[in-house]
Structures are given as structure tokens and as C-alpha cells.
Design an enzyme around this catalytic site. Structure first.
Site, PDB file in Angstrom:
ATOM      1  N   MET A 189       0.840  -1.188   0.000  1.00 22.88           N
ATOM      2  CA  MET A 189       0.000   0.000   0.000  1.00 22.88           C
ATOM      3  C   MET A 189       0.877   1.240   0.000  1.00 22.88           C
ATOM      4  SD  MET A 189      -2.974  -1.175   2.647  1.00 22.88           S
ATOM      5  CE  MET A 189      -3.966  -2.617   2.300  1.00 22.88           C
ATOM      6  N   TYR A 234       1.346   4.984   6.529  1.00 23.78           N
ATOM      7  CA  TYR A 234       0.245   4.984   5.565  1.00 23.78           C
ATOM      8  C   TYR A 234      -1.025   5.529   6.212  1.00 23.78           C
ATOM      9  CZ  TYR A 234      -2.945   3.335   1.922  1.00 23.78           C
ATOM     10  OH  TYR A 234      -3.892   3.272   0.924  1.00 23.78           O
ATOM     11  N   GLY A 271     -10.568   1.310  -2.376  1.00 23.18           N
ATOM     12  CA  GLY A 271      -9.122   1.285  -2.152  1.00 23.18           C
ATOM     13  C   GLY A 271      -8.786   0.525  -0.889  1.00 23.18           C
ATOM     14  N   CYS A 272      -7.692   0.911  -0.262  1.00 19.87           N
ATOM     15  CA  CYS A 272      -7.220   0.239   0.950  1.00 19.87           C
ATOM     16  C   CYS A 272      -8.305   0.187   2.021  1.00 19.87           C
ATOM     17  CB  CYS A 272      -5.995   0.978   1.495  1.00 19.87           C
ATOM     18  SG  CYS A 272      -5.466   0.423   3.120  1.00 19.87           S
ATOM     19  N   PHE A 273      -8.623  -1.019   2.487  1.00 26.63           N
ATOM     20  CA  PHE A 273      -9.709  -1.128   3.459  1.00 26.63           C
ATOM     21  C   PHE A 273      -9.341  -0.580   4.828  1.00 26.63           C
ATOM     22  CE2 PHE A 273      -8.754  -6.014   3.133  1.00 26.63           C
ATOM     23  CZ  PHE A 273      -7.501  -5.867   3.707  1.00 26.63           C
TER      24      PHE A 273
END
Length: 215
Positions: free
Chosen positions: A1, A186, A40-42
Site C-alpha cells: 500500500m 500509511y 481502495g485500501c480497506f
């Protein structure tokens, strides 16, 4: 990610962001409901919805592919058909389906990016609504049309509407990730700005503990 947070709607005030049509929405007396969303990223979409009043639970997981490849290593290959998603269970007397979609499009992710979110690239990061009944599909389809007609985004919405065949919970270490790892790079780069936007634009829709300057 990868690190990125470039959502066209992030700078649009809520007052200018179209609201869904209430007459199409799921009835408030329908009992607990769920919606499965891919943005997108959960880690980051999960963080957004955990803060919304009326949301009982949010589970990170996978949808769009088969059970035998519903694991993080396989899904990250971008070849399984899955998307990283969240399953949101909510009380429609407190949070309507339409309002959850409004947050999805204006805060949770960028619905104009095809098969990616920022530098996270691949079909597993696609913008998608996995509907489990015809009413959800109709509400989502009508709202996407409304967003496109409004011109609130500079580009068309590319969110796909896909029937929900199955939802597969992700590995335990992915669950509630942002809350457990607030200083992870992130999370700080992507989830934190979304939470700030959520409090600025939807402060009246949040659980009290999340609508706080120290949250």
C-alpha cells in the site's frame, strides 16, 4: 500500500455536495442493514465508517472473487477478481443508506480513479458498490447519475455496481487497523486526512467520541 490522498471531493463543502434522493432510500424501519463498499485500501475506508453514528460494525474483507483466493497475499496479485472492501452494518433509523453513500463518494475515496486509489494500483483497489438487493442497486445508480450531472467532480464517476455473491472477512491483523496503528505512515498519510474531512463535513453524523478535536 502506497501513500496518497488525492480526493477531488475533499475540498468541496458538504453544502455543495449533492444529497441522495430520500424517496429511493431503504426504509428507516427495515431493521439492521449492511452495505459492502470497495474504495481502495480497506484500512482507511474502515476508519471512516467506524466513526459514523448508527454504524454498528465495520469488517474489512474481500468481495468479487472466489473463496479459495480470498486472502491478502492472493488478492494483492490483482488477478483474483476480488476488491478490498468493507462490510458496514448499520441502523437505518440513524444512518440512511443514501447518507452512507454520500460519505463514500465525498470522503472515503476518489470515485473517479479507475482501478486504483492514488498510488495503490490494481483491480483490487477499484471503486465498487457490491449490492445485495435491487433497492441498493437502484439507489446507488441514481446517486452516481446525480453526481455526474452535478459536475462536483471534474471527471466521471467510475464506481462499478456489482452483485454481492459473497463477503469474505480479511485476516484478523487487518481489522480496526487504523485505530490500532495511528502512527503507521500509511495511516497518517491517507486515513488521517479523511478523518479530518469527515469531522469537518459530517460532524453531526458522527459518534460523540469521534467528533472531538482530540479524536
Amino acid at each position: 500500500m502506497s501513500q496518497s490522498c488525492d480526493i477531488p471531493g475533499m475540498n468541496v463543502p458538504r453544502s455543495r455536495f449533492p444529497a441522495p434522493d430520500n424517496d429511493l432510500d431503504v426504509p428507516a424501519d427495515a431493521g439492521e442493514q449492511r452495505v459492502v463498499l470497495g474504495g481502495g485500501c480497506f484500512w482507511c475506508t474502515e476508519a471512516v465508517y467506524l466513526a459514523v453514528d448508527g454504524v454498528g460494525s465495520v469488517t474489512s474483507g474481500y468481495a468479487g472473487g472466489s473463496a479459495d483466493t480470498a486472502n491478502y497475499e492472493a488478492v494483492c496479485s490483482g488477478t483474483t477478481g476480488h476488491a478490498e472492501v468493507i462490510e458496514v452494518r448499520y441502523d437505518p433509523t440513524k444512518a440512511s443508506f443514501g447518507e452512507l453513500l454520500r460519505i463514500f463518494f465525498s470522503v472515503a475515496h476518489d470515485p473517479t480513479q479507475l482501478n486504483r486509489q492514488g498510488n495503490d494500483r490494481g483491480t483490487q483497489y477499484r471503486s465498487a458498490i457490491f449490492y445485495e438487493n435491487e433497492q441498493q442497486r437502484q439507489v446507488a445508480e441514481a446517486y452516481i447519475q446525480k453526481l455526474n450531472e452535478s459536475g462536483v467532480f471534474g471527471d466521471p464517476v467510475v464506481t462499478t455496481l456489482e452483485p454481492l455473491d459473497a463477503f469474505y472477512p480479511a485476516e484478523e491483523y487487518h481489522q480496526n487497523f487504523a485505530a490500532r496503528n495511528p502512527h503507521q505512515p500509511y495511516v497518517m498519510a491517507v486515513a488521517a486526512p479523511k478523518m479530518e474531512k469527515l469531522r469537518d463535513s459530517f460532524g453531526d453524523r458522527l459518534k460523540p467520541e469521534f467528533n472531538d478535536d482530540q479524536a
